[in-house]
Design an enzyme around this catalytic site. Structure first.
Site, short mmCIF file in Angstrom:
data_model
loop_
_atom_site.label_atom_id
_atom_site.label_comp_id
_atom_site.label_asym_id
_atom_site.label_seq_id
_atom_site.Cartn_x
_atom_site.Cartn_y
_atom_site.Cartn_z
N PRO A 37 0.84 -1.21 0.00
CG PRO A 37 -0.08 -1.13 2.14
CD PRO A 37 0.67 -2.02 1.22
CD GLN A 113 -2.29 -0.07 4.92
OE1 GLN A 113 -2.11 1.05 4.47
NE2 GLN A 113 -1.34 -0.77 5.50
CE1 TYR A 200 0.35 7.61 10.21
CE2 TYR A 200 0.36 5.64 8.84
CZ TYR A 200 0.72 6.96 9.04
OH TYR A 200 1.45 7.63 8.08
NE ARG A 248 2.41 -2.79 5.83
CZ ARG A 248 3.12 -2.21 4.86
NH1 ARG A 248 3.31 -0.91 4.86
NH2 ARG A 248 3.62 -2.91 3.87
NE ARG A 346 11.10 2.68 -0.20
CZ ARG A 346 11.93 2.67 0.85
NH1 ARG A 346 12.51 3.79 1.22
NH2 ARG A 346 12.16 1.56 1.51
C1 LIG Z 1 4.82 6.69 -1.53
C2 LIG Z 1 4.66 5.75 -0.39
C3 LIG Z 1 3.45 5.69 0.28
C4 LIG Z 1 3.25 4.77 1.32
N1 LIG Z 1 2.01 4.65 1.87
C5 LIG Z 1 1.77 3.64 2.73
C6 LIG Z 1 0.45 3.34 3.14
O1 LIG Z 1 -0.53 3.91 2.66
N2 LIG Z 1 0.29 2.36 4.07
C7 LIG Z 1 1.35 1.65 4.57
O2 LIG Z 1 1.16 0.78 5.41
N3 LIG Z 1 2.60 1.89 4.14
C8 LIG Z 1 2.83 2.83 3.22
N4 LIG Z 1 4.08 2.99 2.71
C9 LIG Z 1 5.13 2.03 3.08
C10 LIG Z 1 5.18 0.89 2.06
O3 LIG Z 1 3.99 0.14 2.06
C11 LIG Z 1 6.37 -0.05 2.32
O4 LIG Z 1 6.16 -0.73 3.53
C12 LIG Z 1 7.69 0.68 2.40
O5 LIG Z 1 7.82 1.58 1.30
C13 LIG Z 1 8.88 -0.29 2.44
O6 LIG Z 1 8.89 -1.08 1.28
P1 LIG Z 1 9.89 -0.75 0.04
O7 LIG Z 1 11.28 -0.70 0.60
O8 LIG Z 1 9.69 -1.88 -0.92
O9 LIG Z 1 9.48 0.57 -0.52
C14 LIG Z 1 4.31 3.93 1.71
C15 LIG Z 1 5.55 4.02 1.06
C16 LIG Z 1 5.72 4.89 0.01
C17 LIG Z 1 7.03 4.92 -0.70
#
Ligand SMILES: Cc1cc2nc3c(=O)[nH]c(=O)nc-3n(C[C@H](O)[C@H](O)[C@H](O)COP(=O)(O)O)c2cc1C
Length: 410
Positions: A37, A113, A200, A248, A346
């Site tokens: 998400p 989510q 949160y 989560r 990302r």
């Molecule tokens: C632009 C962006 C928005 C995010 N929004 C959420 C979100 O809505 N809910 C959530 O649980 N995590 C959110 N995250 C965290 C991601 O779900 C993920 O756990 C985090 O980026 C680590 O994974 P990665 O290293 O593959 O990016 C967000 C991350 C990014 C980069």
């Protein structure tokens, strides 16, 4: 895990763990690649926009098995920013139904989510500074709203002091989670995740740092867990029994305020209430954790070991997430039984075709069948070109993603 060479031959699609179907309750995902998400700050009054259709649709076209819609607020006060998606009223169902349909029509399981930011709400979008909404924002019609939390304890200096929720308000919020879950089902989503992490609202209730309540929702571990458990019950009761429920958590808690035993006892209680999958988010917490401590490595093997312990101790399925970039690394996590699903955040923004590329780089591509049918036969024909052109094409396909991905320093 370093990437050691890229297989060129196109092997049987069933050879890679990452591309095994995943079944939970009555839902089957075509593979284990999940798009995490990610808030887009692009909704209007909580209504998903064209942006969400295009942005999320790209991941379905790119071969992911499950695509999560960002944290979607269960009430307006629970938004992180004005642009968050919401499911606190019925008019928000229809635009999300469009998103769910596009995902499903293109082979991905539509997932969403649900969240509530509690004391961490009323912020600017990242491109606006990601700080507190101020007078200038108010002048543009996007001012701050009063945020709420378990107690009147702000995140830190300069943050809004939340209004402590009354006991009846907490009970109303539990109901709001259930109502939002019902709307998510009406919108056509097939997987639902409760955001219990990242500092949160649910996390705020769990943590003694942010929860100083003296009613039945604060104090002992049992009382601090009560809100989370009631949310799980409310969501489960309004979310169809054949559809899976994810939760989560923030593994960073383990370094600072929570023992593995407490976390596992919470998860076991959630499992009894119908939670199926633990989404083991690596980072983010209730307070500003130091990120350079010895147990908070920011390497490419981020947290998979803790996920494995949780899997063994709870018997629940686990989703690994956090700096998983290389298909070989994802494959190794699955093969070591550290997780059942691999979420990509990302890296998917960098490359929405991560899944189809991963399939090639794991040698598991067969006739480009995971690609949209509008593309696959052309790609297969291209791969069938005479040698040596064919080898050049395959080699480029297999190495492009890996060679163009910036490495993250451990
Ligand atoms: C632009 C962006 C928005 C995010 N929004 C959420 C979100 O809505 N809910 C959530 O649980 N995590 C959110 N995250 C965290 C991601 O779900 C993920 O756990 C985090 O980026 C680590 O994974 P990665 O290293 O593959 O990016 C967000 C991350 C990014 C980069």
């Amino acid at each position: 895990m370093p990437v050691s060479g890229v297989p060129l031959q196109e092997a049987d699609a069933h050879g890679a763990a990452l591309f095994q179907p995943y079944k939970v309750r009555g839902v089957v995902a075509r593979n284990r690649v999940v798009i995490a998400p990610m808030q887009q700050y692009s909704a209007v009054d909580g209504h998903a926009a064209d942006w969400h259709v295009v942005h999320l649709g790209r991941f379905a076209l790119g071969g992911a098995g499950i695509v999560f819609v960002e944290s979607t607020a269960v009430e307006a006060r629970g938004r992180n920013a004005h642009g968050d998606t919401g499911l606190w009223k019925d008019s928000q169902i229809e635009p999300l139904r469009r998103v769910a349909k596009v995902l499903k029509d293109n082979g991905a399981v539509p997932a969403i989510q649900l969240g509530h930011t509690g004391r961490k709400g009323a912020l600017q979008p990242p491109w606006g500074g990601h700080s507190h909404l101020n007078k200038d924002d108010a002048a543009r019609g996007e001012g701050a709203w009063p945020v709420v939390g378990p107690s009147a304890l702000p995140v830190g200096e300069g943050w809004q002091v939340p209004a402590a929720l009354g006991t009846d308000e907490v009970k109303a919020l539990v109901q709001a989670w259930g109502d939002a879950a019902h709307r998510a089902a009406q919108a056509g989503f097939e997987m639902l995740e409760v955001h219990g992490a990242h500092g949160y609202l649910i996390h705020q209730f769990l943590s003694p740092i942010s929860n100083a309540r003296t009613d039945e929702y604060g104090g002992s571990v049992e009382y601090r867990h009560r809100f989370a458990l009631e949310v799980a019950e409310a969501v489960r009761s309004r979310w169809p029994a054949h559809l899976p429920l994810f939760w989560r958590i923030s593994l960073a808690d383990l370094d600072h305020e929570l023992s593995m035993d407490e976390l596992v006892s919470l998860l076991r209680a959630l499992k009894l209430r119908g939670v199926d999958v633990v989404d083991c988010s690596s980072g983010g917490g209730i307070s500003n954790y130091p990120t350079d401590g010895p147990r908070v490595p920011r390497g490419l093997e981020f947290r998979a070991g803790d996920g494995q312990k949780i899997k063994a101790m709870t018997g629940m399925d686990v989703m690994a997430v956090g700096l998983i970039i290389d298909p070989q690394h994802a494959e190794a996590i699955l093969n070591a039984d550290q997780a059942d699903l691999i979420a990509i955040g990302r890296e998917a923004l960098f490359n929405p075709n991560w899944a189809v590329h991963a399939q090639i780089s794991l040698g598991a591509n067969k006739d480009y069948e995971l690609w949209p049918r509008q593309h696959s036969s052309y790609l297969a024909k291209r791969a069938g070109l005479a040698d040596p052109l064919r080898n050049t094409v395959l080699q480029r396909d297999a190495s492009r993603m890996l060679s163009s991905t910036p490495r993250v320093a451990a």
